[in-house]
Design a protein around this motif. Structure first.
Motif, PDB file in Angstrom:
ATOM      1  N   UNK A 159       0.843  -1.200   0.000  1.00 46.42           N
ATOM      2  CA  UNK A 159       0.000   0.000   0.000  1.00 46.42           C
ATOM      3  C   UNK A 159       0.877   1.247   0.000  1.00 46.42           C
ATOM      4  N   UNK A 160       0.535   2.189  -0.864  1.00 42.88           N
ATOM      5  CA  UNK A 160       1.279   3.447  -0.925  1.00 42.88           C
ATOM      6  C   UNK A 160       2.443   3.440  -1.897  1.00 42.88           C
ATOM      7  N   UNK A 161       2.735   2.303  -2.509  1.00 38.25           N
ATOM      8  CA  UNK A 161       3.816   2.244  -3.489  1.00 38.25           C
ATOM      9  C   UNK A 161       3.513   3.128  -4.688  1.00 38.25           C
ATOM     10  N   UNK A 162       4.559   3.698  -5.251  1.00 40.44           N
ATOM     11  CA  UNK A 162       4.475   4.339  -6.554  1.00 40.44           C
ATOM     12  C   UNK A 162       5.521   3.649  -7.423  1.00 40.44           C
ATOM     13  N   UNK A 163       5.053   2.897  -8.398  1.00 41.85           N
ATOM     14  CA  UNK A 163       5.918   1.990  -9.149  1.00 41.85           C
ATOM     15  C   UNK A 163       6.120   2.478 -10.578  1.00 41.85           C
ATOM     16  N   UNK A 164       7.364   2.552 -10.995  1.00 38.84           N
ATOM     17  CA  UNK A 164       7.688   2.869 -12.379  1.00 38.84           C
ATOM     18  C   UNK A 164       7.742   1.552 -13.152  1.00 38.84           C
ATOM     19  N   UNK A 183       3.614  -6.954 -19.034  1.00 35.44           N
ATOM     20  CA  UNK A 183       3.706  -6.565 -17.631  1.00 35.44           C
ATOM     21  C   UNK A 183       2.959  -5.265 -17.379  1.00 35.44           C
ATOM     22  N   UNK A 184       3.116  -4.298 -18.275  1.00 38.46           N
ATOM     23  CA  UNK A 184       2.442  -3.012 -18.115  1.00 38.46           C
ATOM     24  C   UNK A 184       0.922  -3.177 -18.101  1.00 38.46           C
ATOM     25  N   UNK A 185       0.411  -3.995 -19.002  1.00 36.80           N
ATOM     26  CA  UNK A 185      -1.038  -4.217 -19.063  1.00 36.80           C
ATOM     27  C   UNK A 185      -1.531  -4.935 -17.807  1.00 36.80           C
ATOM     28  N   UNK A 186      -0.782  -5.937 -17.338  1.00 30.41           N
ATOM     29  CA  UNK A 186      -1.165  -6.661 -16.124  1.00 30.41           C
ATOM     30  C   UNK A 186      -1.153  -5.750 -14.903  1.00 30.41           C
ATOM     31  N   UNK A 236       3.525   4.566 -12.846  1.00 32.31           N
ATOM     32  CA  UNK A 236       4.028   5.400 -13.932  1.00 32.31           C
ATOM     33  C   UNK A 236       4.566   4.441 -14.984  1.00 32.31           C
ATOM     34  N   UNK A 237       4.101   4.566 -16.214  1.00 30.90           N
ATOM     35  CA  UNK A 237       4.559   3.673 -17.285  1.00 30.90           C
ATOM     36  C   UNK A 237       5.709   4.366 -18.006  1.00 30.90           C
ATOM     37  N   UNK A 245       9.123  10.466  -8.185  1.00 27.76           N
ATOM     38  CA  UNK A 245       8.533  10.155  -6.884  1.00 27.76           C
ATOM     39  C   UNK A 245       8.240   8.690  -6.658  1.00 27.76           C
ATOM     40  N   UNK A 246       8.825   7.810  -7.485  1.00 26.74           N
ATOM     41  CA  UNK A 246       8.585   6.366  -7.339  1.00 26.74           C
ATOM     42  C   UNK A 246       9.533   5.764  -6.315  1.00 26.74           C
ATOM     43  N   UNK A 247       9.083   4.698  -5.673  1.00 28.90           N
ATOM     44  CA  UNK A 247       9.952   3.973  -4.750  1.00 28.90           C
ATOM     45  C   UNK A 247      10.327   2.587  -5.268  1.00 28.90           C
ATOM     46  N   UNK A 248       9.746   2.204  -6.418  1.00 23.86           N
ATOM     47  CA  UNK A 248      10.058   0.919  -7.021  1.00 23.86           C
ATOM     48  C   UNK A 248      10.088   1.040  -8.542  1.00 23.86           C
ATOM     49  N   UNK A 249      10.907   0.182  -9.178  1.00 21.54           N
ATOM     50  CA  UNK A 249      10.822   0.009 -10.614  1.00 21.54           C
ATOM     51  C   UNK A 249      10.466  -1.444 -10.878  1.00 21.54           C
ATOM     52  N   UNK A 250       9.652  -1.680 -11.898  1.00 22.71           N
ATOM     53  CA  UNK A 250       9.242  -3.038 -12.260  1.00 22.71           C
ATOM     54  C   UNK A 250       9.836  -3.385 -13.611  1.00 22.71           C
TER      55      UNK A 250
END
Length: 291
Positions: free
Chosen positions: A39-44, A56-59, A74-75, A139-144
């Motif tokens: 919860x609260x993640x902002x994922x690139x 992956x982006x669509x999922x 964020x894509x 402002x992201x804390x993760x990249x996927x």
């Protein structure tokens, strides 16, 4: 009379229906099993333009839409120097899939291709660094990243055969250069063959290797890379043992350190002598407690 589905709606429905067991469920399994999203993640969500990152982006987009856990996406598309055809292909596919991409440009291909010493390694490190930096800026804390089940198995074999090490590709990891940032791999449990089946079913066309260093090299077209060698080896092994990939995948979840003659953890190497002595002390302590 029912209204015909838009192309994007049809693609999403295929993931919910036809490919639910082979793609959607394994995707959800990875997210839950390895705790990839909080919860609260902002994922690139990093999109290279290939089949894996686009899926992956669509999922991730579909999961955000239906998840009870609030998180932002964020894509992110980094253009390292794509030719015009590949750049247009990425943008048109993003529009088809209704993925609102954020594009930023770098000169990575120009720099990496100017050296003959490990250009692929240099390119990969530079790409990762730029993605982390841009994600943090947004402002992201993760990249996927779009690495999948088959990448995990192949990488494990490549490490054994050519790196002289038992080393896996983890489903998530902390960045060593960008404090507070994490990398996650949501396709960790999804097989590449199932991704290819999804692409063919929906008649999609994604870019393949867009690297200018390899695009004109015949050996890559003919499967001359080490990863292609692993793919061919696994195809051969699966003729006799269809579950060979699953066995390899499961093995990295059940490493028995007590049988290893050496290991490395937290940047330190432990020799057989050190491990043997430590095991002896543990055994003696256990025996003393029993007495």
């Amino acid at each position: 009379m029912s209204k015909a589905l838009e192309p994007c709606q049809s693609i999403e429905r295929s993931l919910q229906k036809k490919f639910r067991k082979t793609i959607w469920n394994p995707f959800i399994e990875a997210v839950k099993r390895y705790g990839l999203i909080a919860a609260g993640d902002k994922i690139a969500v990093c999109i290279s333009g290939g089949k894996d990152s686009m899926l992956m982006a669509k999922l991730m987009q579909m999961l955000q839409r239906h998840s009870e856990v609030p998180f932002d996406l964020v894509f992110l598309v980094m253009d390292p120097g794509y030719n015009e055809r590949n750049r247009r292909k990425i943008e048109s596919n993003a529009e088809l899939l209704q993925i609102p991409v954020t594009v930023f440009e770098t000169d990575i291909f120009a720099i990496a291709n100017s050296t003959d010493k490990s250009p692929c390694y240099l390119c990969a490190r530079m790409r990762r660094g730029h993605l982390y930096a841009k994600a943090r800026e947004l402002g992201c804390n993760k990249i996927a990243l779009g690495h999948h089940f088959s990448d995990v198995v192949e990488t494990t074999l490549m490490g054994m055969f050519y790196g002289s090490q038992l080393q896996a590709m983890p489903p998530k990891l902390h960045s060593t250069n960008f404090v507070g940032m994490e990398l996650i791999r949501p396709l960790y449990c999804v097989h590449e063959d199932d991704i290819l089946a999804w692409v063919r079913y929906n008649e999609l066309d994604f870019i393949r290797c867009a690297c200018r260093f390899t695009e004109n090299r015949e050996e890559y077209e003919n499967g001359g890379s080490k990863r292609q060698e692993m793919k061919q080896l696994l195809r051969s092994l699966k003729r006799d043992n269809p579950n060979i990939e699953r066995s390899i995948f499961n093995s990295i979840h059940a490493v028995c350190l007590d049988t290893m003659v050496g290991c490395k953890t937290s940047g330190r190497d432990y020799s057989f002598a050190e491990l043997y002595e430590a095991r002896g002390k543990t055994a003696a302590a256990d025996l003393s407690e029993e007495e």
